[in-house]
Design an enzyme around this catalytic site. Structure first.
Site, PDB file in Angstrom:
ATOM      1  CE  LYS A 175      78.958   5.433 -88.685  1.00 28.20           C
ATOM      2  NZ  LYS A 175      78.787   6.866 -88.585  1.00 28.20           N
ATOM      3  CD  GLU A 229      70.716  -4.135 -76.582  1.00 30.29           C
ATOM      4  OE1 GLU A 229      69.485  -3.901 -76.579  1.00 30.29           O
ATOM      5  OE2 GLU A 229      71.193  -5.183 -76.124  1.00 30.29           O
ATOM      6  CB  CYS A 239      66.121   2.598 -77.309  1.00 28.36           C
ATOM      7  SG  CYS A 239      67.384   2.283 -76.110  1.00 28.36           S
ATOM      8  CD  GLU A 272      62.660   3.459 -81.487  1.00 28.81           C
ATOM      9  OE1 GLU A 272      63.286   3.115 -82.496  1.00 28.81           O
ATOM     10  OE2 GLU A 272      63.122   3.370 -80.334  1.00 28.81           O
TER      11      GLU A 272
HETATM   12  N1  LIG Z   1      67.759   2.291 -80.118  1.00 24.24           N
HETATM   13  C1  LIG Z   1      68.295   3.467 -80.126  1.00 24.24           C
HETATM   14  O1  LIG Z   1      68.922   3.835 -79.193  1.00 24.24           O
HETATM   15  C2  LIG Z   1      68.174   4.323 -81.307  1.00 24.24           C
HETATM   16  C3  LIG Z   1      67.158   4.167 -82.207  1.00 24.24           C
HETATM   17  N2  LIG Z   1      67.079   4.972 -83.274  1.00 24.24           N
HETATM   18  C4  LIG Z   1      65.956   4.806 -84.182  1.00 24.24           C
HETATM   19  O2  LIG Z   1      66.401   4.917 -85.497  1.00 24.24           O
HETATM   20  C5  LIG Z   1      65.764   5.978 -86.182  1.00 24.24           C
HETATM   21  C6  LIG Z   1      66.715   6.584 -87.176  1.00 24.24           C
HETATM   22  O3  LIG Z   1      67.870   7.109 -86.542  1.00 24.24           O
HETATM   23  P1  LIG Z   1      69.272   7.036 -87.268  1.00 24.24           P
HETATM   24  O4  LIG Z   1      70.258   7.886 -86.633  1.00 24.24           O
HETATM   25  O5  LIG Z   1      69.045   7.258 -88.707  1.00 24.24           O
HETATM   26  O6  LIG Z   1      69.684   5.519 -86.947  1.00 24.24           O
HETATM   27  P2  LIG Z   1      70.721   4.640 -87.708  1.00 24.24           P
HETATM   28  O7  LIG Z   1      70.489   3.231 -87.349  1.00 24.24           O
HETATM   29  O8  LIG Z   1      70.733   4.997 -89.140  1.00 24.24           O
HETATM   30  O9  LIG Z   1      72.109   5.142 -87.104  1.00 24.24           O
HETATM   31  C7  LIG Z   1      72.798   4.508 -86.055  1.00 24.24           C
HETATM   32  C8  LIG Z   1      74.269   4.345 -86.412  1.00 24.24           C
HETATM   33  O10 LIG Z   1      74.395   3.464 -87.532  1.00 24.24           O
HETATM   34  C9  LIG Z   1      75.142   4.095 -88.582  1.00 24.24           C
HETATM   35  N3  LIG Z   1      74.683   3.584 -89.860  1.00 24.24           N
HETATM   36  C10 LIG Z   1      73.693   4.062 -90.643  1.00 24.24           C
HETATM   37  N4  LIG Z   1      73.579   3.318 -91.768  1.00 24.24           N
HETATM   38  C11 LIG Z   1      74.508   2.350 -91.692  1.00 24.24           C
HETATM   39  C12 LIG Z   1      74.899   1.281 -92.551  1.00 24.24           C
HETATM   40  N5  LIG Z   1      74.290   1.062 -93.708  1.00 24.24           N
HETATM   41  N6  LIG Z   1      75.896   0.468 -92.156  1.00 24.24           N
HETATM   42  C13 LIG Z   1      76.518   0.671 -90.975  1.00 24.24           C
HETATM   43  N7  LIG Z   1      76.223   1.688 -90.134  1.00 24.24           N
HETATM   44  C14 LIG Z   1      75.218   2.514 -90.478  1.00 24.24           C
HETATM   45  C15 LIG Z   1      74.869   5.565 -88.356  1.00 24.24           C
HETATM   46  O11 LIG Z   1      75.815   6.369 -89.015  1.00 24.24           O
HETATM   47  P3  LIG Z   1      75.405   7.866 -89.476  1.00 24.24           P
HETATM   48  O12 LIG Z   1      75.104   8.615 -88.261  1.00 24.24           O
HETATM   49  O13 LIG Z   1      76.644   8.348 -90.114  1.00 24.24           O
HETATM   50  O14 LIG Z   1      74.256   7.723 -90.386  1.00 24.24           O
HETATM   51  C16 LIG Z   1      74.951   5.646 -86.850  1.00 24.24           C
HETATM   52  O15 LIG Z   1      76.279   5.638 -86.422  1.00 24.24           O
HETATM   53  C17 LIG Z   1      65.287   6.880 -85.064  1.00 24.24           C
HETATM   54  O16 LIG Z   1      64.205   7.625 -85.459  1.00 24.24           O
HETATM   55  C18 LIG Z   1      64.931   5.895 -84.004  1.00 24.24           C
HETATM   56  O17 LIG Z   1      63.649   5.374 -84.234  1.00 24.24           O
HETATM   57  C19 LIG Z   1      68.035   5.925 -83.497  1.00 24.24           C
HETATM   58  C20 LIG Z   1      69.054   6.144 -82.639  1.00 24.24           C
HETATM   59  C21 LIG Z   1      69.174   5.360 -81.435  1.00 24.24           C
HETATM   60  O1  LIG Z   2      67.858   5.075 -71.051  1.00 21.04           O
HETATM   61  C1  LIG Z   2      69.086   5.011 -71.151  1.00 21.04           C
HETATM   62  O2  LIG Z   2      69.834   5.476 -70.312  1.00 21.04           O
HETATM   63  C2  LIG Z   2      69.736   4.330 -72.316  1.00 21.04           C
HETATM   64  C3  LIG Z   2      68.828   4.256 -73.454  1.00 21.04           C
HETATM   65  C4  LIG Z   2      69.498   3.776 -74.688  1.00 21.04           C
HETATM   66  O3  LIG Z   2      70.333   2.925 -74.667  1.00 21.04           O
HETATM   67  C5  LIG Z   2      69.110   4.357 -75.952  1.00 21.04           C
HETATM   68  O4  LIG Z   2      68.208   5.170 -75.985  1.00 21.04           O
HETATM   69  O5  LIG Z   2      69.736   4.003 -76.946  1.00 21.04           O
END
Ligand SMILES: NC(=O)C1=CN([C@@H]2O[C@H](COP(=O)(O)OP(=O)(O)OC[C@H]3O[C@@H](n4cnc5c(N)ncnc54)[C@H](OP(=O)(O)O)[C@@H]3O)[C@@H](O)[C@H]2O)C=CC1
Ligand SMILES: O=C(O)CCC(=O)C(=O)O
Length: 481
Positions: free
Chosen positions: A174, A249, A283, A382
């Site tokens: 997903k 992660e 991240c 973050e």
């Molecule tokens: N570590 C990283 O790489 C990342 C960190 N973030 C952090 O998260 C914040 C919010 O971003 P956001 O996109 O909302 O992150 P989310 O954690 O909401 O989304 C990540 C994934 O999880 C899915 N998801 C959301 N809610 C659920 C649930 N209840 N059960 C299972 N899966 C779920 C999302 O689906 P859907 O897209 O359909 O909501 C998406 O595929 C950012 O501002 C940032 O701080 C975000 C992205 C990457």
């Molecule tokens: O820096 C990268 O290439 C990967 C970073 C990452 O995994 C993320 O932002 O979720």
């Protein structure tokens, strides 16, 4: 209206019975890039059942043959590189060179795990019984659920799907809704490779519905997730309740330390790239810059001079250095954090405002605060946007103390020409990625990737480390009679 991308279940592209679509919006101009379906919970079950039915035959195909199929997926992605990369830029905003780089990385990851097909599946271990043969053999987990974020819509899905498949698992994937069109194009490359039906299933829809159904399924054997800490906690809770192996992660609040003896030019370039490439939406992005007092003014003045040169705009345009925030909610979050920084008493020394555009893109200026203290929210939470906090310290020891003063522990950098300071940093810093004279963002596909503390579950992705999550070990003891 753009193209509609369907679910890929049991080897066919299927329409959802919901009849509802989720439009994917270009953050540079709010155009619709394409649409995916808002799938039903029953369709999640169908995808899981397809993966479950396919898993024994896929395991029996053998690691070598599975690897050969990944080579074909790499070829297909290479053929579609330009289209996938342009879609990536249109969908989440990063510049085209970055999107091309990410897609090339996806191809390289596929080839890495394809070649893993020809590597060992276990170890021979001497037994205390001289007449016995004892060895380990890696076995797949079974069905693996994969949930990914929008910030690396090619690389992250591939660095989860490729090891899952080569080690013999079947997959239900997903993607983030914000970047699901790019993800669908990646799945088409796996289809082109000729994977047997049911081995890789792709289902779109909201996290709260489709994601929730996947993480709560009792019919998956593993779940891997990258995204926010809040969602990560839900994944952990559901997986623990069902006895499912999980890997998370999540966020980072990555520090960069600049000591008095640093090469200032190198440090400034690395901070700009680490903090503002991908509009700070990694991240591993640099967000706290901890600078020793004697070099502070020199560092700050060069940082401001170079930050002034950053051009913000549509990632498809050649002159753009930094694209928009990936979506409206991310844009609002970044602007809110800038207000929080001001209210907390930090000093805004660069940027801080939306960038006006005729296309109504989600643009924010690269933003730099100084006089930040470690307890401020902008130094702790973050932001996931182009905002950095400068924190002045007196000694290398204080720098490391401040760097560790966070719940996160993903990546950390130091800039110094003193080998002793570098070694102390390596030992004392609480981070999974330790970078010396290099920016905090920067991941090599053949090396373990993951964080400490709240950034991760302590497992590692990529390289050989991925095997630890995607397989279970059987210890086999054999005697002739
Ligand atoms: N570590 C990283 O790489 C990342 C960190 N973030 C952090 O998260 C914040 C919010 O971003 P956001 O996109 O909302 O992150 P989310 O954690 O909401 O989304 C990540 C994934 O999880 C899915 N998801 C959301 N809610 C659920 C649930 N209840 N059960 C299972 N899966 C779920 C999302 O689906 P859907 O897209 O359909 O909501 C998406 O595929 C950012 O501002 C940032 O701080 C975000 C992205 C990457
Ligand atoms: O820096 C990268 O290439 C990967 C970073 C990452 O995994 C993320 O932002 O979720």
């Amino acid at each position: 209206m753009g193209e509609i991308f369907l679910n890929y279940i049991n080897g066919e592209w299927r329409e959802s019975t919901s009849g509802r679509l989720i439009d994917s919006i270009n953050p540079a101009n709010r155009d619709i890039v394409g649409s995916v379906q808002s799938s039903t919970i029953e369709e999640v079950t169908e995808a899981i059942n397809a993966a479950k039915t396919a898993k024994d035959e896929w395991r029996r195909l053998g690691q070598f043959n599975r690897g050969q199929l990944l080579y074909k997926a790499a070829e297909a992605l290479e053929k579609n590189l330009q289209d996938v990369a342009e879609t990536l830029t249109e969908e989440m905003g990063k510049t085209l060179p970055e999107a091309i780089g990410e897609t090339q990385r996806g191809i390289a990851i596929l080839r890495y795990y394809a070649s893993e097909g020809a590597r060992k599946e276990g170890d021979v271990i001497p037994s205390s019984d001289k007449d016995a043969l004892m060895f380990t053999k890696r076995a797949p987990l079974g069905v693996v659920g994969i949930i990914t974020p929008w910030n690396f819509p090619v690389a992250i899905p591939i660095w989860k799907i490729a090891p899952a498949l080569v080690y013999g698992n079947t997959v239900v994937f997903k993607p983030a809704s914000e970047a699901a069109v790019t993800a669908a194009k990646v799945i088409k490359c796996f289809e082109e490779a000729g994977l047997p039906k049911g081995v890789l299933n792709f289902i779109t829809g909201s996290g709260s519905q489709v994601g929730d159904a996947l993480i709560n399924s009792k019919n998956i054997n593993g779940i891997t997730f990258t995204g926010s800490e809040n969602t990560g906690r839900l994944v952990a809770k559901a997986a623990s309740a069902n006895g499912v192996k999980f890997q998370l992660e999540m966020g980072g609040k990555n520090p960069v330390i600049v000591l008095n003896d640093a090469n200032v030019n190198t440090a400034v370039n690395a901070v700009l790239s680490g903090a503002f490439k991908s509009t700070g939406q990694k991240c591993t992005a640099s967000s706290r810059v901890i600078v020793q007092s004697d070099i502070y003014d020199q560092f700050k003045s060069l940082l401001l001079q170079e930050a002034n040169k950053i051009t913000v705009g549509d990632g498809l345009l050649k002159d753009t250095w930094m694209g928009p925030c990936a979506n409206e909610s991310q844009y609002n979050t970044v602007l809110e954090y800038i207000q929080i920084g001001l209210q907390e008493g930090a000093n805004l020394i660069h940027g801080g405002k939306p960038v006006e555009s005729s296309t109504n893109g989600f643009y924010v200026e690269p933003t730099i605060f100084e006089n930040v203290t470690s307890n401020m929210r902008i130094a702790q939470e973050e932001i996931f946007g182009p905002v950095i906090a400068l924190i002045k310290v007196d000694t290398p020891e204080e720098a490391i103390e401040v760097a560790n003063d966070t719940q996160y522990g993903l990546s950390a950098s130091i800039f110094t020409t003193n080998i002793g300071s570098a070694i102390t940093f390596m030992d004392e810093i609480e981070a999974g990625l330790v970078r010396i004279n290099a920016e905090s963002a920067g991941v090599e596909l053949q090396a373990p990737f993951g964080g400490m503390k709240a950034s991760s579950t302590g497992t590692r992705e990529q390289g050989e480390a991925a095997k630890e999550f995607y397989t279970a070990i059987k210890t086999v003891f054999v005697k002739a009679e």
